[in-house]
Write a protein that holds these residues in place. Structure first.
Motif, PDB file in Angstrom:
ATOM      1  N   THR A  10       0.828  -1.200   0.000  1.00  0.00           N
ATOM      2  CA  THR A  10       0.000   0.000   0.000  1.00  0.00           C
ATOM      3  C   THR A  10       0.866   1.255   0.000  1.00  0.00           C
ATOM      4  O   THR A  10       0.596   2.201  -0.733  1.00  0.00           O
ATOM      5  N   LYS A  11       1.910   1.251   0.818  1.00  0.00           N
ATOM      6  CA  LYS A  11       2.820   2.395   0.846  1.00  0.00           C
ATOM      7  C   LYS A  11       3.477   2.591  -0.514  1.00  0.00           C
ATOM      8  O   LYS A  11       3.633   3.725  -0.978  1.00  0.00           O
ATOM      9  N   GLY A  12       3.863   1.498  -1.158  1.00  0.00           N
ATOM     10  CA  GLY A  12       4.478   1.588  -2.474  1.00  0.00           C
ATOM     11  C   GLY A  12       3.541   2.185  -3.509  1.00  0.00           C
ATOM     12  O   GLY A  12       3.958   2.995  -4.343  1.00  0.00           O
ATOM     13  N   ILE A  13       2.280   1.794  -3.464  1.00  0.00           N
ATOM     14  CA  ILE A  13       1.296   2.340  -4.397  1.00  0.00           C
ATOM     15  C   ILE A  13       1.096   3.830  -4.148  1.00  0.00           C
ATOM     16  O   ILE A  13       1.101   4.630  -5.088  1.00  0.00           O
ATOM     17  N   VAL A  14       0.929   4.209  -2.888  1.00  0.00           N
ATOM     18  CA  VAL A  14       0.683   5.614  -2.559  1.00  0.00           C
ATOM     19  C   VAL A  14       1.879   6.484  -2.944  1.00  0.00           C
ATOM     20  O   VAL A  14       1.721   7.540  -3.570  1.00  0.00           O
ATOM     21  N   VAL A  15       3.077   6.035  -2.585  1.00  0.00           N
ATOM     22  CA  VAL A  15       4.280   6.813  -2.896  1.00  0.00           C
ATOM     23  C   VAL A  15       4.489   6.885  -4.406  1.00  0.00           C
ATOM     24  O   VAL A  15       4.813   7.955  -4.940  1.00  0.00           O
TER      25      VAL A  15
END
Length: 133
Positions: A10-15
């Motif tokens: 999720t962090k990878g997608i958001v960033v």
């Protein structure tokens, strides 16, 4: 284990989405600035808008890797080498489609969505140290 992978994904997608949209916005603004500089001084020849165009290209090439790295570090994630390297390479390849200007806003958003999903998957892959035998 699964929740930490989902959190990292999720962090990878958001960033990745934030980096892609921010870079695209900066590039688009610099391109508009270049166009306005050329229209304001059409008799300047080759040099009209050169600096603005160079800034647009520099932003396109450098912002994504910096934003991917900084965003993941701000979220306290380490081992992001694959995301930064492969994300940057993908961004440059993606740029050949986005910068031509012949695609619609919807197609642009689909490209940026695909980039964000790829960023999420790249965060799931972590480098491992070789084991000694």
């Amino acid at each position: 284990m699964l929740s930490s992978r989902m959190g990292r994904w999720t962090k990878g997608i958001v960033v990745s989405a934030a980096a892609a949209h921010a870079t695209y916005w900066v590039w688009e603004s610099a391109e508009r600035w270049e166009s306005e500089a050329r229209r304001a001084n059409p008799d300047a020849g080759v040099g009209a808008g050169f600096i603005e165009g160079a800034l647009a290209t520099l932003a396109w090439l450098t912002l994504v890797p910096v934003l991917l790295w900084a965003g993941m570090r701000m979220l306290r994630e380490r081992d992001n080498q694959l995301l930064v390297c492969m994300g940057s390479a993908t961004w440059i390849i993606l740029g050949t489609q986005l910068t031509e200007g012949g695609i619609s806003r919807m197609e642009t958003e689909l490209f940026l969505l695909a980039f964000a999903l790829l960023g999420g998957f790249l965060t799931l892959l972590r480098p491992t140290a070789p084991t000694e035998r």
